[in-house]
Design an enzyme around this catalytic site. Structure first.
Site, mmCIF file in Angstrom:
data_model
loop_
_atom_site.group_PDB
_atom_site.id
_atom_site.type_symbol
_atom_site.label_atom_id
_atom_site.label_comp_id
_atom_site.label_asym_id
_atom_site.label_seq_id
_atom_site.Cartn_x
_atom_site.Cartn_y
_atom_site.Cartn_z
ATOM 1 N N CYS A 113 7.437 -3.867 -2.164
ATOM 2 C CA CYS A 113 6.851 -5.362 -1.786
ATOM 3 C C CYS A 113 5.090 -5.555 -1.558
ATOM 4 C CB CYS A 113 7.768 -5.050 -0.033
ATOM 5 S SG CYS A 113 9.303 -4.326 -0.301
ATOM 6 N N ALA A 114 5.104 -6.031 -1.955
ATOM 7 C CA ALA A 114 3.547 -5.690 -2.813
ATOM 8 C C ALA A 114 2.387 -6.505 -1.991
ATOM 9 C CB ALA A 114 3.649 -6.052 -4.220
ATOM 10 N N PRO A 116 0.330 -7.964 0.844
ATOM 11 C CA PRO A 116 -1.219 -8.919 0.474
ATOM 12 C C PRO A 116 -1.512 -8.423 -0.509
ATOM 13 C CG PRO A 116 -2.028 -7.409 1.911
ATOM 14 C CD PRO A 116 -1.604 -6.928 2.353
ATOM 15 N N GLY A 118 -3.468 -5.234 -1.668
ATOM 16 C CA GLY A 118 -4.492 -4.179 -2.048
ATOM 17 C C GLY A 118 -4.059 -2.541 -2.232
ATOM 18 N N LYS A 119 -2.369 -2.019 -2.428
ATOM 19 C CA LYS A 119 -1.959 -1.107 -3.016
ATOM 20 C C LYS A 119 -1.482 -1.225 -4.590
ATOM 21 C CE LYS A 119 -0.249 0.704 1.468
ATOM 22 N NZ LYS A 119 0.076 -0.363 2.347
ATOM 23 N N GLU A 137 6.977 -9.573 -4.775
ATOM 24 C CA GLU A 137 6.911 -10.264 -2.925
ATOM 25 C C GLU A 137 8.126 -10.803 -2.631
ATOM 26 O OE1 GLU A 137 6.724 -10.529 0.543
ATOM 27 O OE2 GLU A 137 5.907 -8.844 -0.484
ATOM 28 N N CYS A 237 4.249 1.560 8.150
ATOM 29 C CA CYS A 237 3.460 1.491 8.848
ATOM 30 C C CYS A 237 4.046 1.848 10.303
ATOM 31 C CB CYS A 237 1.787 0.945 9.055
ATOM 32 S SG CYS A 237 2.861 -1.291 8.754
#
Length: 311
Positions: A113-114, A116, A118-119, A137, A237
């Site tokens: 679930c990529a 936006p 950053g990871k 995504e 999160c």
């Protein structure tokens, strides 16, 4: 009413640590920065931005990370270093996920679930041009945000992009990947700013339950896509155990003997082990191997679990 319910749940989850966490959710937080090695030398990029913005502090546990004062956010987001992708604005908590997954050059890696992105950038940098990285995504708007971010930050050509429902990936690519990162869509409780009157307008226990159902399917897909001996990093999160420990417990129960939890060694002090009891129910003792990142003036709350697919 919503805030009262939210705060009571936090006290249930965090116990004596709740008061400090709640205080941090009503205060400004320092801006997280990552020096992107895909766009130059991170040390030089962070040194340059510290000349532009006063008060930048390097992060002792991450050589490529720093934080800046809250009031500098606008100046940072308009910096040419951010515009060209040499510096990426990102929560320090988010940087823990790729760090815990421990990707090595030559591996086949999936970011499920990529957006936006950053990871995904951290994973691409860790591979150093060797191996294979796929980023998935489902949401169209977020997919193009992911695509734009990766191009701006120098990862174009290093990542294969797919607009697809992550719940289907495990069935389509069974046992392929050495490592999978699943930053699951969640109720985003840790991002709540209690100073805002409408901060909990979209929050409810019903939303938590809906998120948990999707997370269970996504985690099962991530595991199915992982080869025997490979690993899955599940993170959210949110504070909600229903989206964290209970999702992991569900998969451990359904896939008993096929997947297990590994201890996570995070290089930070503001953490607590995962819950092994929730609302009168005993959970698997191994959930103590998961980690809850506690909010501070530099970090948002976060949950991480590292699963190993058994040979």
């Amino acid at each position: 009413m919503q805030q009262t319910l939210f705060l009571r749940r936090l006290e249930e989850v965090l116990g004596p640590l709740a008061a400090a966490a709640i205080a941090c959710m009503g205060a400004d937080r320092r801006v997280g920065l990552w020096g992107n090695p895909l766009r130059g030398e991170p040390e030089e990029s962070l040194a340059s931005i510290s000349q532009q913005v006063p008060g930048v502090e390097r992060t002792p546990w991450h050589a490529q990370a720093a934080t800046a004062p809250p009031e500098s956010r606008t100046a940072i987001t308009h910096s040419p270093l951010v515009d060209c992708g040499a510096v990426y604005v990102q929560s320090l908590s988010s940087m823990l996920a790729p760090l815990a997954l421990g990707v090595q050059p030559g591996e086949e890696v999936l970011d499920l679930c990529a957006a936006p992105g950053g990871k995904t950038l951290h994973l691409a940098a860790a591979l150093r041009g060797e191996g294979y990285l796929a980023a998935v995504e489902a949401v169209r708007g977020r997919f193009f945000k992911l695509k734009d971010n990766l191009a701006r930050c120098g990862a174009e050509g290093l990542v294969r992009l797919f607009q697809a429902d992550g719940r289907d990936v495990g069935r389509k690519t069974p046992g392929r990947f050495d490592a999978v990162l699943l930053d699951a869509p969640c109720s985003s409780e840790t991002r709540v700013d209690l100073r805002q009157s409408d901060a909990l307008g979209y929050w409810s226990e019903k939303k938590i339950a809906e998120s948990a159902r999707k997370q269970k399917a996504l985690l099962r897909s991530a595991i199915d896509a992982t080869r025997p001996g490979g690993r899955v990093l599940y993170c959210t999160c949110t504070f909600a155990p229903e989206e964290n420990e209970l999702v992991v417990a569900h998969v451990l129960r359904r896939l008993k003997g096929k997947v297990g939890l590994e201890p996570i060694a995070l290089p930070i002090a503001n953490q607590a082990p995962g819950l092994t009891h929730w609302r009168g129910k005993e959970l698997p003792a191994e959930l103590a191997h998961t980690a809850r990142v506690l909010p501070t003036d530099k970090m948002t709350g976060f949950f991480l679990a590292l699963l190993r697919v058994i040979d």
